[in-house]
Design a protein around this motif. Sequence first.
Motif, mmCIF file in Angstrom:
data_model
loop_
_atom_site.group_PDB
_atom_site.id
_atom_site.type_symbol
_atom_site.label_atom_id
_atom_site.label_comp_id
_atom_site.label_asym_id
_atom_site.label_seq_id
_atom_site.Cartn_x
_atom_site.Cartn_y
_atom_site.Cartn_z
ATOM 1 N N LEU A 196 0.824 -1.209 0.000
ATOM 2 C CA LEU A 196 0.000 0.000 0.000
ATOM 3 C C LEU A 196 0.858 1.259 0.000
ATOM 4 O O LEU A 196 0.575 2.226 -0.711
ATOM 5 C CB LEU A 196 -0.920 0.009 1.221
ATOM 6 C CG LEU A 196 -2.153 -0.895 1.193
ATOM 7 C CD1 LEU A 196 -2.941 -0.722 2.479
ATOM 8 C CD2 LEU A 196 -3.034 -0.597 -0.018
ATOM 9 N N HIS A 200 1.640 4.945 -2.797
ATOM 10 C CA HIS A 200 1.726 6.369 -2.494
ATOM 11 C C HIS A 200 3.067 6.968 -2.889
ATOM 12 O O HIS A 200 3.140 8.152 -3.234
ATOM 13 C CB HIS A 200 1.449 6.601 -1.004
ATOM 14 C CG HIS A 200 0.084 6.169 -0.590
ATOM 15 N ND1 HIS A 200 -1.066 6.782 -1.039
ATOM 16 C CD2 HIS A 200 -0.337 5.152 0.225
ATOM 17 C CE1 HIS A 200 -2.126 6.187 -0.518
ATOM 18 N NE2 HIS A 200 -1.718 5.198 0.250
ATOM 19 N N GLN A 214 -6.154 -1.582 -3.296
ATOM 20 C CA GLN A 214 -7.083 -0.721 -2.585
ATOM 21 C C GLN A 214 -8.383 -1.462 -2.270
ATOM 22 O O GLN A 214 -8.978 -1.260 -1.198
ATOM 23 C CB GLN A 214 -7.341 0.546 -3.393
ATOM 24 C CG GLN A 214 -6.109 1.437 -3.473
ATOM 25 C CD GLN A 214 -6.343 2.731 -4.196
ATOM 26 O OE1 GLN A 214 -7.270 2.861 -4.991
ATOM 27 N NE2 GLN A 214 -5.489 3.716 -3.939
ATOM 28 N N TRP A 215 -8.833 -2.319 -3.183
ATOM 29 C CA TRP A 215 -10.002 -3.155 -2.888
ATOM 30 C C TRP A 215 -9.722 -4.046 -1.674
ATOM 31 O O TRP A 215 -10.569 -4.188 -0.782
ATOM 32 C CB TRP A 215 -10.355 -4.024 -4.089
ATOM 33 C CG TRP A 215 -11.284 -5.148 -3.745
ATOM 34 C CD1 TRP A 215 -12.642 -5.093 -3.631
ATOM 35 C CD2 TRP A 215 -10.911 -6.489 -3.416
ATOM 36 N NE1 TRP A 215 -13.146 -6.316 -3.258
ATOM 37 C CE2 TRP A 215 -12.099 -7.177 -3.119
ATOM 38 C CE3 TRP A 215 -9.696 -7.169 -3.347
ATOM 39 C CZ2 TRP A 215 -12.099 -8.532 -2.759
ATOM 40 C CZ3 TRP A 215 -9.692 -8.505 -2.986
ATOM 41 C CH2 TRP A 215 -10.885 -9.175 -2.697
#
Length: 225
Positions: A196, A200, A214-215
């Motif tokens: 994750l 970013h 993201q899911w």
Amino acid sequence: MDSTILPIPGVDAPDHRGRTGLDRAGRDLTGNPDVVVRDVQLLASAWHVLRRTTYDYRHADGTWTTENRETYDRGNGATILLYDRGRRTVLLARQFRYPVYVNGHPDGMLLESAAGLLDDDDPETAIRREAGEELGVEVGQLEHVFDVYMSPGSVTERLHFYAAPYTPESRVTSGGGVAAEGEDIGVVELPFAEALEMIHDGRIADAKTVMLLQWAALRGPFAGS
């Protein structure tokens, strides 16, 4: 002067993949009364298919215009996020992608969820095949996540998204892809939290992978934790 009209590969003569009638796609569409396809021109069929379509389009104010669009047809595909809930890891592929390399990516090496074209298979069969070839995982129960048009302005592909658990025991081969097809794929296991974070800071920049990660955080195996 010889005025003989030569057959066109992919249209009225087989191309190198044995295909004909590639200029017929879209000519019989009737689902939208505001769109009338007038002509389809085959531009290229070296591997996938590039077409230029001319159609009439009725706008909201009732006026009609004639539009031209190029579409790239590479078939439909499937992708999968493999996760280990207990160890909180995900399994991804690292491979060289020339299109991103030529468009500003530092080295063209992308981290991605396993994926591939359906070819003649159904989506579930195809993604089991790709997970085995690329990541060496024998997939058990699949979860269908969603189906998405990834680049609807120009590419016809619809991508089928899946997720499935894996364990160290389900990694039955070393993966790496199919060498005969030019694949040279590295298998990368990452902590989910790190994956994750890599979204970013740009280390993961592949759209399908971002969507699946993201899911997984919002509604999937790592939601609420």
